[in-house]
Design an enzyme around this catalytic site. Structure first.
Site, PDB file in Angstrom:
ATOM      1  N   ASP A 187       0.807  -1.076   0.058  1.00 37.01           N
ATOM      2  CA  ASP A 187      -0.207   0.092   0.081  1.00 37.01           C
ATOM      3  C   ASP A 187       0.886   1.649  -0.179  1.00 37.01           C
ATOM      4  O   ASP A 187       1.206   1.552   1.369  1.00 37.01           O
ATOM      5  CB  ASP A 187      -0.946  -0.321   1.681  1.00 37.01           C
ATOM      6  CG  ASP A 187      -1.601   1.206   1.461  1.00 37.01           C
ATOM      7  OD1 ASP A 187      -2.156   2.044   0.799  1.00 37.01           O
ATOM      8  OD2 ASP A 187      -2.230   1.047   2.665  1.00 37.01           O
ATOM      9  N   GLU A 221      -0.665  10.580   0.382  1.00 37.40           N
ATOM     10  CA  GLU A 221      -2.282  10.179   0.525  1.00 37.40           C
ATOM     11  C   GLU A 221      -2.239   9.488   2.002  1.00 37.40           C
ATOM     12  O   GLU A 221      -3.655  10.246   2.627  1.00 37.40           O
ATOM     13  CB  GLU A 221      -2.410   9.347  -0.370  1.00 37.40           C
ATOM     14  CG  GLU A 221      -3.561   8.346  -0.428  1.00 37.40           C
ATOM     15  CD  GLU A 221      -3.715   6.979   0.190  1.00 37.40           C
ATOM     16  OE1 GLU A 221      -5.316   6.703   0.613  1.00 37.40           O
ATOM     17  OE2 GLU A 221      -2.909   7.199   1.223  1.00 37.40           O
ATOM     18  N   ASP A 242      -5.235   2.371  -5.858  1.00 33.47           N
ATOM     19  CA  ASP A 242      -4.959   1.860  -4.095  1.00 33.47           C
ATOM     20  C   ASP A 242      -4.734   0.217  -4.311  1.00 33.47           C
ATOM     21  O   ASP A 242      -5.782   0.037  -4.402  1.00 33.47           O
ATOM     22  CB  ASP A 242      -5.524   3.001  -3.699  1.00 33.47           C
ATOM     23  CG  ASP A 242      -4.629   3.599  -2.092  1.00 33.47           C
ATOM     24  OD1 ASP A 242      -3.769   2.235  -1.660  1.00 33.47           O
ATOM     25  OD2 ASP A 242      -4.844   4.491  -1.831  1.00 33.47           O
TER      26      ASP A 242
END
Length: 350
Positions: A187, A221, A242
């Site tokens: 991630d 982010e 994502d």
């Protein structure tokens, strides 16, 4: 026959996760992306916030798309140097201390040095602490044991460590014979690797873009404001790439592309979601539609900022998100294939 090469994607991801880049400390990761663009003669600029925005021309330049993935990761910062020379930390991004307990880390000092250490609870030894397993893991009990001969605060300061230094977690990246990719920071470096491969294919002439398309490699982010600025004026569709969240009650798995219907910010654009599902069905892309209850993306940040765009969210399924993450190469391939068909498709009609 698909032009997607999973090995190329995995190669990019392995390199990316090995570059320390907690939010606020992403310069080297962005430089990696910039060097990539320069080698392929792709036009790009670095924003004032330090993100990278690349643009590739399409057949239609009047209406444009933007795809984004973020290169910033979870991490920490030195909050305090304790009297015994060890470090207290403050989190960067949303995770739980138990997910990094026992992990090797790097302290990035202000003068550019890197000092290694291990993240531990201050009551680790079961030979000394009867309730070591039950002790609460929080900002007060988690500390860094530094790999240096330091026994006091002054000795730690003398080797160059100070409050405000960034701390990154070792990725421990590995690809198994069964096709799993295990690493911290998938991630969202898994998605960055996918977008770099897509740009590779475009710049090599293997894909023709239906519309001029921007690729934003964002860098904030994990702290909530990676992609809500620098959106080119002609952008009408904004797709965040994502991770797909896996867990009890979720449809997402490690072998398909996840298409998000709703997260904590609310529903994503219904017609864009339908369009993505239709593209997946028509092109043998294995997909799951899902809802992520505790999640927000750069696309939702853009909507909150007031941008008038159609927004969507897709990504590879990532197990154990914000901990020690894992996905399968098939998930990377299906995500890349959906993107490939999306960027060659017509815009969603409002």
């Amino acid at each position: 026959m698909s032009v997607i090469e999973e090995k190329e994607i995995v190669s990019y991801i392995k390199e990316l996760v090995s570059i320390p880049s907690p939010s606020g400390y992403t310069e080297q990761a962005i430089k990696y992306a910039a060097d990539f663009m320069e080698q392929r003669k792709v036009s790009y600029n670095i924003t004032n916030k330090g993100a990278l925005l690349a643009t590739l021309k399409g057949e239609d330049d009047n209406k444009q798309r933007l795809l984004t993935a973020h290169v910033d990761t979870l991490g920490a910062m030195v909050k305090e140097i304790k009297a015994n020379g060890r470090l207290k930390l403050t989190m960067i991004g949303g995770f739980r201390w138990n997910s990094v307990e026992g992990e090797y880390c790097k302290i990035h000092t202000a003068d550019g040095a890197i000092i290694t250490g291990t993240i531990l609870i201050n009551q680790t030894s079961v030979h000394v602490y009867k309730n070591a397993g039950d002790a609460k893991r929080d900002d007060e009990t988690i500390e860094v044991r530094i790999d240096a001969v330091v026994k006091t605060k002054a000795e730690t300061e003398a080797i160059g460590i100070s409050v405000g230094d960034f701390v990154s977690f070792e990725p421990r990246v590995e690809v198994t014979d069964t096709g799993f990719l295990k690493s911290r920071h998938l991630d969202d470096k898994a998605s960055v690797g996918i977008l770099l491969h897509i740009i590779d294919l475009i710049s090599a002439g293997k894909i023709k873009l239906a519309y001029t398309t921007h690729f934003l490699i964002s860098n904030n982010e994990e702290i909530g404001y990676g992609g809500n600025s620098n959106i080119p004026e002609k952008t009408v569709e904004y797709l965040a790439v994502d991770m797909g969240a896996i867990g009890d009650g979720q449809t997402t798995d490690e072998f398909s592309v996840s298409i998000c219907a709703k997260d904590s910010s609310g529903p994503y654009h219904y017609k864009l979601r339908q369009h993505l599902v239709s593209l997946a069905q028509a092109n043998a892309v294995d997909y799951r539609v899902d809802i992520y209850p505790y999640y927000g993306s750069d696309a939702s940040a853009a909507i909150r900022a007031g941008y008038d765009v159609v927004h969507g969210l897709i990504g590879p399924g990532i197990d154990a998100s914000h901990a020690f993450e894992r996905t399968h190469v098939s998930s990377l391939k299906h995500t890349a294939n959906l993107i490939l068909h999306y960027i060659q498709s017509e815009l969603v009609k409002s």
